[in-house]
Enzyme design. Structure first.
Site, PDB file in Angstrom:
ATOM      1  N   SER A  52       0.841  -1.210   0.000  1.00 52.91           N
ATOM      2  CA  SER A  52       0.000   0.000   0.000  1.00 52.91           C
ATOM      3  C   SER A  52       0.870   1.252   0.000  1.00 52.91           C
ATOM      4  CB  SER A  52      -0.956   0.005   1.195  1.00 52.91           C
ATOM      5  OG  SER A  52      -0.244   0.089   2.413  1.00 52.91           O
ATOM      6  N   HIS A  53       2.169   1.113   0.305  1.00 55.00           N
ATOM      7  CA  HIS A  53       3.052   2.278   0.308  1.00 55.00           C
ATOM      8  C   HIS A  53       4.346   2.039  -0.470  1.00 55.00           C
ATOM      9  CE1 HIS A  53       0.073   3.264   3.299  1.00 55.00           C
ATOM     10  NE2 HIS A  53       0.349   4.517   3.018  1.00 55.00           N
ATOM     11  N   PHE A 126       3.513  10.479   3.161  1.00 59.25           N
ATOM     12  CA  PHE A 126       2.670   9.737   2.209  1.00 59.25           C
ATOM     13  C   PHE A 126       3.108   8.272   2.190  1.00 59.25           C
ATOM     14  CE2 PHE A 126       1.282   9.357  -2.467  1.00 59.25           C
ATOM     15  CZ  PHE A 126      -0.058   9.457  -2.169  1.00 59.25           C
ATOM     16  N   ASP A 183       3.513  -1.522  12.867  1.00 57.46           N
ATOM     17  CA  ASP A 183       3.141  -0.267  12.200  1.00 57.46           C
ATOM     18  C   ASP A 183       1.719  -0.438  11.722  1.00 57.46           C
ATOM     19  OD1 ASP A 183       2.918   2.015  10.679  1.00 57.46           O
ATOM     20  OD2 ASP A 183       4.181   1.284   9.040  1.00 57.46           O
ATOM     21  N   MET A 184       0.797   0.308  12.311  1.00 55.04           N
ATOM     22  CA  MET A 184      -0.616   0.081  11.971  1.00 55.04           C
ATOM     23  C   MET A 184      -1.396   1.383  11.896  1.00 55.04           C
ATOM     24  SD  MET A 184      -1.975  -1.284  15.596  1.00 55.04           S
ATOM     25  CE  MET A 184      -2.535   0.006  16.695  1.00 55.04           C
ATOM     26  N   HIS A 191      -5.966   3.738   3.932  1.00 59.93           N
ATOM     27  CA  HIS A 191      -6.637   4.291   2.746  1.00 59.93           C
ATOM     28  C   HIS A 191      -6.036   3.680   1.476  1.00 59.93           C
ATOM     29  CE1 HIS A 191      -8.089   7.518   0.016  1.00 59.93           C
ATOM     30  NE2 HIS A 191      -9.098   7.532   0.864  1.00 59.93           N
ATOM     31  N   GLY A 192      -4.726   3.453   1.508  1.00 64.17           N
ATOM     32  CA  GLY A 192      -4.050   2.861   0.346  1.00 64.17           C
ATOM     33  C   GLY A 192      -4.623   1.490   0.010  1.00 64.17           C
ATOM     34  N   ASP A 193      -4.949   0.713   1.031  1.00 60.24           N
ATOM     35  CA  ASP A 193      -5.505  -0.619   0.771  1.00 60.24           C
ATOM     36  C   ASP A 193      -6.937  -0.539   0.241  1.00 60.24           C
ATOM     37  OD1 ASP A 193      -3.399  -2.393   1.199  1.00 60.24           O
ATOM     38  OD2 ASP A 193      -3.643  -2.303   3.374  1.00 60.24           O
ATOM     39  N   PRO A 310       4.413  -9.281  14.562  1.00 60.27           N
ATOM     40  CA  PRO A 310       4.390  -8.140  13.644  1.00 60.27           C
ATOM     41  C   PRO A 310       5.802  -7.883  13.127  1.00 60.27           C
ATOM     42  CG  PRO A 310       3.452  -7.542  15.792  1.00 60.27           C
ATOM     43  CD  PRO A 310       3.933  -8.951  15.901  1.00 60.27           C
ATOM     44  N   GLY A 311       5.924  -7.609  11.869  1.00 57.64           N
ATOM     45  CA  GLY A 311       7.238  -7.343  11.270  1.00 57.64           C
ATOM     46  C   GLY A 311       7.833  -8.571  10.606  1.00 57.64           C
ATOM     47  N   GLU A 312       7.451  -9.776  11.065  1.00 59.19           N
ATOM     48  CA  GLU A 312       8.115 -10.980  10.544  1.00 59.19           C
ATOM     49  C   GLU A 312       7.800 -11.238   9.077  1.00 59.19           C
ATOM     50  OE1 GLU A 312       9.185 -13.706  14.408  1.00 59.19           O
ATOM     51  OE2 GLU A 312       7.421 -14.233  13.234  1.00 59.19           O
TER      52      GLU A 312
HETATM   53  P1  NDP Z   1      -1.616  -3.962   8.631  1.00 62.01           P
HETATM   54  O1  NDP Z   1      -2.968  -4.079   9.226  1.00 62.01           O
HETATM   55  O2  NDP Z   1      -1.332  -4.691   7.384  1.00 62.01           O
HETATM   56  O3  NDP Z   1      -0.508  -4.408   9.684  1.00 62.01           O
HETATM   57  C1  NDP Z   1      -0.424  -3.767  10.921  1.00 62.01           C
HETATM   58  C2  NDP Z   1       0.656  -4.413  11.765  1.00 62.01           C
HETATM   59  O4  NDP Z   1       0.210  -5.694  12.190  1.00 62.01           O
HETATM   60  C3  NDP Z   1       1.961  -4.648  11.018  1.00 62.01           C
HETATM   61  O5  NDP Z   1       3.019  -4.418  11.878  1.00 62.01           O
HETATM   62  C4  NDP Z   1       1.860  -6.108  10.576  1.00 62.01           C
HETATM   63  O6  NDP Z   1       3.120  -6.733  10.460  1.00 62.01           O
HETATM   64  C5  NDP Z   1       1.102  -6.701  11.735  1.00 62.01           C
HETATM   65  N1  NDP Z   1       0.281  -7.843  11.353  1.00 62.01           N
HETATM   66  C6  NDP Z   1      -0.609  -7.909  10.340  1.00 62.01           C
HETATM   67  N2  NDP Z   1      -1.214  -9.115  10.351  1.00 62.01           N
HETATM   68  C7  NDP Z   1      -0.692  -9.812  11.374  1.00 62.01           C
HETATM   69  C8  NDP Z   1      -0.891 -11.135  11.902  1.00 62.01           C
HETATM   70  N3  NDP Z   1      -1.778 -11.949  11.361  1.00 62.01           N
HETATM   71  N4  NDP Z   1      -0.165 -11.513  12.969  1.00 62.01           N
HETATM   72  C9  NDP Z   1       0.735 -10.668  13.540  1.00 62.01           C
HETATM   73  N5  NDP Z   1       0.985  -9.408  13.082  1.00 62.01           N
HETATM   74  C10 NDP Z   1       0.276  -8.991  12.019  1.00 62.01           C
HETATM   75  O7  NDP Z   1      -1.243  -2.406   8.426  1.00 62.01           O
HETATM   76  P2  NDP Z   1      -2.204  -1.204   8.108  1.00 62.01           P
HETATM   77  O8  NDP Z   1      -3.049  -1.597   6.971  1.00 62.01           O
HETATM   78  O9  NDP Z   1      -2.856  -0.748   9.353  1.00 62.01           O
HETATM   79  O10 NDP Z   1      -1.143  -0.090   7.650  1.00 62.01           O
HETATM   80  C11 NDP Z   1      -0.424  -0.301   6.443  1.00 62.01           C
HETATM   81  C12 NDP Z   1       0.595   0.778   6.254  1.00 62.01           C
HETATM   82  O11 NDP Z   1      -0.047   2.002   5.931  1.00 62.01           O
HETATM   83  C13 NDP Z   1       1.487   1.081   7.452  1.00 62.01           C
HETATM   84  O12 NDP Z   1       2.830   0.988   7.028  1.00 62.01           O
HETATM   85  C14 NDP Z   1       1.152   2.514   7.829  1.00 62.01           C
HETATM   86  O13 NDP Z   1       2.231   3.266   8.331  1.00 62.01           O
HETATM   87  C15 NDP Z   1       0.702   3.059   6.495  1.00 62.01           C
HETATM   88  N6  NDP Z   1      -0.117   4.255   6.664  1.00 62.01           N
HETATM   89  C16 NDP Z   1       0.447   5.468   6.447  1.00 62.01           C
HETATM   90  C17 NDP Z   1      -0.271   6.617   6.656  1.00 62.01           C
HETATM   91  C18 NDP Z   1       0.339   7.954   6.504  1.00 62.01           C
HETATM   92  O14 NDP Z   1      -0.323   8.949   6.753  1.00 62.01           O
HETATM   93  N7  NDP Z   1       1.587   8.064   6.106  1.00 62.01           N
HETATM   94  C19 NDP Z   1      -1.681   6.571   7.055  1.00 62.01           C
HETATM   95  C20 NDP Z   1      -2.157   5.226   7.285  1.00 62.01           C
HETATM   96  C21 NDP Z   1      -1.400   4.112   7.073  1.00 62.01           C
HETATM   97  P3  NDP Z   1       3.800  -6.956   8.995  1.00 62.01           P
HETATM   98  O15 NDP Z   1       4.212  -5.586   8.549  1.00 62.01           O
HETATM   99  O16 NDP Z   1       4.923  -7.877   9.249  1.00 62.01           O
HETATM  100  O17 NDP Z   1       2.729  -7.559   8.121  1.00 62.01           O
HETATM  101  O1  PYC Z   2      -2.882   4.603   3.449  1.00 67.08           O
HETATM  102  O2  PYC Z   2      -4.147   5.735   4.828  1.00 67.08           O
HETATM  103  C1  PYC Z   2      -3.200   5.650   4.045  1.00 67.08           C
HETATM  104  C2  PYC Z   2      -2.357   6.849   3.837  1.00 67.08           C
HETATM  105  C3  PYC Z   2      -2.666   8.135   4.095  1.00 67.08           C
HETATM  106  C4  PYC Z   2      -1.581   8.895   3.730  1.00 67.08           C
HETATM  107  C5  PYC Z   2      -0.629   8.059   3.257  1.00 67.08           C
HETATM  108  N1  PYC Z   2      -1.121   6.798   3.341  1.00 67.08           N
END
Ligand code: NDP
Ligand code: PYC
Length: 341
Positions: A52-53, A126, A183-184, A191-193, A310-312
């Site tokens: 997504s990023h 972003f 990182d969540m 939003h990207g997803d 998380p992270g693995e």
């Molecule tokens: P996910 O829901 O995919 O994952 C969240 C965290 O949970 C990660 O650390 C992930 O580890 C871990 N995880 C996911 N599934 C499992 C599982 N089954 N068991 C254990 N751990 C798990 O992330 P989001 O969709 O919430 O966010 C995606 C990205 O979007 C992030 O990098 C976030 O920073 C980015 N983002 C950026 C924004 C911005 O404004 N710049 C705004 C919103 C989001 P792993 O990574 O290893 O899968």
């Molecule tokens: O995926 O939610 C998102 C997002 C917002 C800004 C950058 N990524």
């Protein structure tokens, strides 16, 4: 949601992908320093399967730069505020080069005071947030970061969107193991997803968002067309999202997610907000023991049946990429090359 890297059409060496992205950023007006910081971030996300990023974001970066909404040549201004406090004005540019500029002072303060805060404002973020924290844990430090984004999340109990998707990222060292990192987004989905699902014509699970009338929907396009996301975990995720607004915007002097207006910049996609990073030196209290305690915790988690920390997943993707190259579809590579024209 993590996009699959099964049977990728193309695998590029990481350095080659980074160079290609750097060339695109420079081609669209970024300085060398800014292009290097953004290319490293975006290539790292693609390498780790954080789709997504990853390169998915490149057209958005380019349209934003073309719109004049962000300053690709910005020179961040770092201020030494106090024993444990650094402030940086990103000067209307991206947050990552601001972090790069302030990082040496931040780390030296964290090591001398035991804890230090970096408050970034007037910045655009972003990207995935874990690249901002993981390197601190590689150096034996604990780091926590929050960034707010753009209004697209309805606070729990409210009727209209206000908060951003507001992620929280955390990294800690772990003996004999890569750093523990999560990182969540505090929204039910990033939003990207939602954009990726809309493009693929895939329905979302229930409970992710609402349509323009505020009714629950599983249609990602309805969320994008005037609808909104929900926080994850009801009132609990909503409280965390509120905290992110306070720490990333109110505390830093950045905009809240609802405070900027990009209507006069068609093509602008990057939220103009703020970011907070807190760095702790665990050796001040626990010497070498912190990383060993981390390890002991991980062992206990495995002992009770946990198979994925998380992270693995990212580390696994990274390891594959180091052997085979970073996975890209033929369309993604063609799209990147088109951004150089
Ligand atoms: P996910 O829901 O995919 O994952 C969240 C965290 O949970 C990660 O650390 C992930 O580890 C871990 N995880 C996911 N599934 C499992 C599982 N089954 N068991 C254990 N751990 C798990 O992330 P989001 O969709 O919430 O966010 C995606 C990205 O979007 C992030 O990098 C976030 O920073 C980015 N983002 C950026 C924004 C911005 O404004 N710049 C705004 C919103 C989001 P792993 O990574 O290893 O899968
Ligand atoms: O995926 O939610 C998102 C997002 C917002 C800004 C950058 N990524």
């Amino acid at each position: 949601m993590s996009a699959s890297s099964a049977s990728p059409a193309i695998r590029l060496p990481f350095d080659e992908l980074q160079q290609l992205l750097r060339a695109i950023f420079q081609h669209h007006g970024c300085s060398e320093k800014v292009a290097a910081a953004l290319a490293c971030n975006c290539a790292s996300a693609q390498r780790d399967g954080a789709h997504s990023h990853g390169v998915f974001r490149m057209p958005g970066y380019v349209s934003t730069l073309a719109s004049g909404w962000v300053n690709g040549q910005a020179e961040p201004k770092v201020t030494d505020v106090a024993a444990g406090y650094v402030r940086v004005d990103a000067a209307g540019g991206f947050a990552q080069p601001a972090l790069t500029a302030a990082r040496p002072l931040l780390v030296s303060k964290a090591r001398s005071a035991g804890i230090a805060v970096l408050a970034i404002h007037n910045s655009h973020h972003f990207a995935a947030l874990w690249p901002d924290v993981e390197p601190f844990a590689d150096e034996g430090l604990v780091a926590l970061s929050v960034v707010n984004s753009m209004t697209c999340v309805v606070p729990h109990g409210a009727h209209k969107p206000l908060f951003g998707t507001n992620p929280i990222a955390f990294a800690a060292p772990c003996a004999g193991h890569p750093p523990i990192v999560f990182d969540m987004a505090t929204s039910a989905m990033a939003h990207g997803d939602v954009q990726i699902a809309a493009r693929a014509g895939q329905a979302l699970p229930e409970g992710m968002g609402v349509d323009a009338d505020g009714q629950p929907t599983t249609d990602p396009q309805a969320i994008l067309d005037g609808g909104a996301l929900l926080p994850f975990g009801g009132h609990k995720g909503s409280a965390l999202s509120m905290m992110v607004e306070l720490l990333a915007a109110a505390l830093t002097g950045g905009n809240f997610s609802w405070e900027f207006d990009w209507a006069d910049h068609p093509g602008a996609k990057t939220p103009w907000t703020g970011q907070l990073i807190i760095v702790i030196d665990p050796s001040k209290a626990e010497g070498e023991r912190f990383a060993q305690r981390s390890r002991a915790m991980v062992e206990q988690m495995h002992a009770v049946g946990l198979t994925r920390l998380p992270g693995e997943r990212r580390y696994r993707e990274r390891e594959i990429a180091s052997r085979e190259g970073v996975a890209l579809s033929a369309e993604e590579l063609a799209g990147l090359n088109a951004l150089l024209r």
